[in-house]
Every structure is written in C-alpha cells, then in structure tokens.
Design a protein around this motif. Structure first.
Motif, mmCIF file in Angstrom:
data_model
loop_
_atom_site.group_PDB
_atom_site.id
_atom_site.type_symbol
_atom_site.label_atom_id
_atom_site.label_comp_id
_atom_site.label_asym_id
_atom_site.label_seq_id
_atom_site.Cartn_x
_atom_site.Cartn_y
_atom_site.Cartn_z
ATOM 1 N N ASP A 232 -25.209 -0.136 -25.599
ATOM 2 C CA ASP A 232 -24.683 -1.255 -26.398
ATOM 3 C C ASP A 232 -24.334 -0.797 -27.813
ATOM 4 N N ARG A 233 -25.190 0.052 -28.391
ATOM 5 C CA ARG A 233 -24.921 0.538 -29.743
ATOM 6 C C ARG A 233 -23.665 1.421 -29.765
ATOM 7 N N ILE A 234 -23.516 2.245 -28.721
ATOM 8 C CA ILE A 234 -22.321 3.089 -28.642
ATOM 9 C C ILE A 234 -21.073 2.222 -28.488
ATOM 10 N N GLU A 235 -21.171 1.187 -27.685
ATOM 11 C CA GLU A 235 -20.030 0.285 -27.500
ATOM 12 C C GLU A 235 -19.648 -0.375 -28.826
ATOM 13 N N ALA A 236 -20.642 -0.775 -29.602
ATOM 14 C CA ALA A 236 -20.363 -1.379 -30.911
ATOM 15 C C ALA A 236 -19.658 -0.384 -31.826
ATOM 16 N N MET A 237 -20.043 0.882 -31.727
ATOM 17 C CA MET A 237 -19.386 1.903 -32.552
ATOM 18 C C MET A 237 -17.951 2.129 -32.116
ATOM 19 N N VAL A 238 -17.694 2.079 -30.806
ATOM 20 C CA VAL A 238 -16.328 2.234 -30.307
ATOM 21 C C VAL A 238 -15.457 1.084 -30.812
ATOM 22 N N ALA B 234 -22.574 9.012 -35.594
ATOM 23 C CA ALA B 234 -23.655 8.133 -35.129
ATOM 24 C C ALA B 234 -23.616 7.972 -33.607
ATOM 25 N N ALA B 235 -22.413 7.857 -33.055
ATOM 26 C CA ALA B 235 -22.264 7.717 -31.606
ATOM 27 C C ALA B 235 -22.747 8.972 -30.885
ATOM 28 N N LYS B 236 -22.415 10.127 -31.432
ATOM 29 C CA LYS B 236 -22.839 11.387 -30.809
ATOM 30 C C LYS B 236 -24.367 11.546 -30.880
ATOM 31 N N THR B 237 -24.976 11.005 -31.927
ATOM 32 C CA THR B 237 -26.440 11.031 -32.013
ATOM 33 C C THR B 237 -27.054 10.198 -30.897
ATOM 34 N N GLU B 238 -26.481 9.014 -30.659
ATOM 35 C CA GLU B 238 -26.963 8.163 -29.559
ATOM 36 C C GLU B 238 -26.701 8.826 -28.208
ATOM 37 N N LEU B 239 -25.575 9.503 -28.079
ATOM 38 C CA LEU B 239 -25.259 10.204 -26.825
ATOM 39 C C LEU B 239 -26.297 11.276 -26.519
ATOM 40 N N GLU B 240 -26.748 11.977 -27.529
ATOM 41 C CA GLU B 240 -27.744 13.015 -27.336
ATOM 42 C C GLU B 240 -29.064 12.408 -26.855
ATOM 43 N N LYS B 241 -29.433 11.254 -27.407
ATOM 44 C CA LYS B 241 -30.649 10.573 -26.959
ATOM 45 C C LYS B 241 -30.494 10.067 -25.526
ATOM 46 N N LEU B 242 -29.299 9.601 -25.219
ATOM 47 C CA LEU B 242 -29.020 9.196 -23.834
ATOM 48 C C LEU B 242 -29.144 10.381 -22.890
ATOM 49 N N ARG B 243 -28.589 11.502 -23.312
ATOM 50 C CA ARG B 243 -28.628 12.706 -22.465
ATOM 51 C C ARG B 243 -30.065 13.114 -22.168
ATOM 52 N N GLU B 244 -30.921 13.059 -23.169
ATOM 53 C CA GLU B 244 -32.330 13.422 -22.970
ATOM 54 C C GLU B 244 -32.989 12.515 -21.934
ATOM 55 N N GLN B 245 -32.677 11.225 -21.983
ATOM 56 C CA GLN B 245 -33.256 10.289 -21.026
ATOM 57 C C GLN B 245 -32.696 10.507 -19.622
#
Length: 294
Positions: A165-171, A278-289
């Motif tokens: 959701d946060r990534i979508e808001a950034m897009v 900021a989006a790439k930071t969230e992507l990295e956290k997503l990748r870890e999960q």
C-alpha cells in the motif's frame, strides 16, 4: 495464500506397543529439499516419506526425524542355543584343562562366546502395517506443520500488504508530480537551445524542435508508472491465490525494482527522486519477507 517456509511440528502415535514419533522442521530454500533421519531398519520407506512430504510442501528445506519404539513381542530377538556345539566346546575345554593341568572352573561365558553356540533371529522386517502407522503419524505432523506455516503466513501477508500500500501511494505521488514534467522539460530545453543559437542561424528550427522533443520524451516515466501499477495488481492477486506464490512474488519484486530504477534515471525532479528512493527501501523490506514465503 501466504505460507511461511519456517515452521516446526512433532507428533507421537502408539498402537499395540508400536510407537512412532515424527518431528518436522522447515527452513527457507529455493526448492523442496527433504532431509531424512531415521533408523536404518526403516530406510525402505524413504521414497514413500518423501512423496508424502512433496504432496504437502512445495518449497523449503524439510528436516524429518523418525523415532521408533517397538515393544511388541515380535520385536524381541529370539535366541537359539546349539546344545551340541556348546557340549562339544565344554568337553574340549575340559580336555585342554586336563592336559595342561590348569586348575579352576570353566566359566559359562567362555562357552557362550564361542561362535555358533548362541545365535539370534532378528525381528520381522517392517512391512505394510508399520508403514501405515508411520504414514498416519507423518500426515498428522504435516497437518500441524502447515497450520503453523499458514498462521505465520497470515502475519507476513499483513506486513506485505501494508508495505505494498505504501509503495502504491508512492507510485501515485510520482504520477501526480510527473504530470506536465515532459512539457516543462521540452519548454526548458527549447529555451536554452534558442538562447544559445540566437542570431546564428546555425540549425533549422524544425530540427531543433525534433531534438528537444526526443530529449524530453526520454524523461517521460508514464510507461514505468503503468507497469508499476500492473505489478502491484499482480502482487495482490498472487497473494490471494491458494497456490504457493513465493517465486512469483520474488519475480515481481525484481520487475518492481527495474521500474523504479528507470524512473530514477529518467527524471531529475528532486521530489520524484525522493519517492523513488523511499519505494526502493520498501521493496527491499518486501524482498526480505518474500524470501520466507513458500
């Protein structure tokens, strides 16, 4: 449906003196990797055990431990005594004692240790009855394991959805801030070139306009935004499916990252660049999960 690849389960079942304990531990792995530890007498069931595991788990390292306690009468070894051989051994020892003059009693364990005097008949090898009991215990352990994996996966799913959701808001923010960016870039470049060539007549104005349009077009991130939105929809759809989705989610994250990298390289807008980071930071956290999603 999100399932974690990390879980633990243990089940013990007893029937008529035959007790089976199955312990399962699962960890992250790109592929299904079953590792079996079991008594050597039950190695004949190895393929069936792997098949049962594969029917319930698609991906991950699976450590399987089998413990058997067999207190059935058929499991007790039967000892046979060769009386003739024992008598012959004792007589030979008596004769040796008489000839050598060695005094003392002849110990029975000396006779018993003689080869062939006492032999054992091993218990019957495990068969269909034993396999049915092992399979029943394994299925119960797999059910408990999958319950734990689903419970853990539900928590992971909530975290993934929130970050998505946060990534979508950034897009959406990038899309809003990029509106008019191409026209502004076109106007700015055209003004610069016109100033540089003022009064020289060195280049045709139509050619200048074409070159400026090409440069401005390269700063357009609308295609990347459309693809990023599509990846978000696909990510949500994959999470809602009943099938394992870890590999698909991991692939989509790679595509996500490619789109944001392109956005960052295309635009020189500071606000858009901040959203990209900021989006790439969230992507990295997503990748870890996602590394722990089956």
């Amino acid at each position: 449906m999100i399932k974690s690849m990390t879980a633990y389960a243990e089940k013990t079942m007893e029937r008529d003196g035959f007790t089976v304990t199955v312990e399962l531990k699962t960890y992250n792995s790109r592929y299904l990797d079953p590792v079996l530890r079991m008594p050597s007498a039950y190695r004949s069931f190895e393929n069936q055990i792997k098949q049962l595991i594969a029917e319930n788990i698609c991906r991950g390292r699976v450590e399987f431990f089998l413990t058997i306690t067999d207190e059935r009468p058929s499991a007790v070894p039967i000892y046979h005594v060769d009386k003739a051989r024992a008598t012959a051994c004792y007589d030979a020892l008596c004769e040796l004692q008489a000839e050598t003059g060695i005094e003392g009693d002849i110990p029975i364990d000396l006779v018993a240790r003689t080869e062939g005097v006492i032999t054992t008949a091993e218990p019957v090898n495990p068969g269909d009855a034993e396999w049915r009991h092992i399979a029943e215990t394994l299925k119960a352990a797999l059910d408990a394991l999958n319950d734990m994996r689903a419970t853990e996966g539900a928590f992971m799913g909530k975290d993934l959805a929130a970050r998505l959701d946060r990534i979508e808001a950034m897009v959406v923010a990038i899309e809003t801030q990029s509106e008019g960016l191409v026209d502004a870039c076109y106007q700015r470049l055209q003004e610069r070139i016109t100033t540089l060539l003022q009064g020289t007549g060195a280049l045709d104005e139509n050619r200048i306009a074409q070159e400026v349009a090409m440069i401005a077009d390269k700063s357009d991130v609308s295609e990347e935004i459309v693809r990023a939105k599509s990846h978000i929809d696909q990510f949500r759809s994959a999470m809602a499916e009943n099938e394992p989705c870890g590999r698909k989610l991991n692939f989509l994250l790679q595509e996500f990252n490619r789109e944001f990298n392109t956005m960052g390289s295309k635009t020189g807008n500071v606000d858009i660049s901040e959203h990209v980071v900021a989006a790439k930071t969230e992507l990295e956290k997503l990748r870890e999960q996602v590394q722990n999603v089956e």
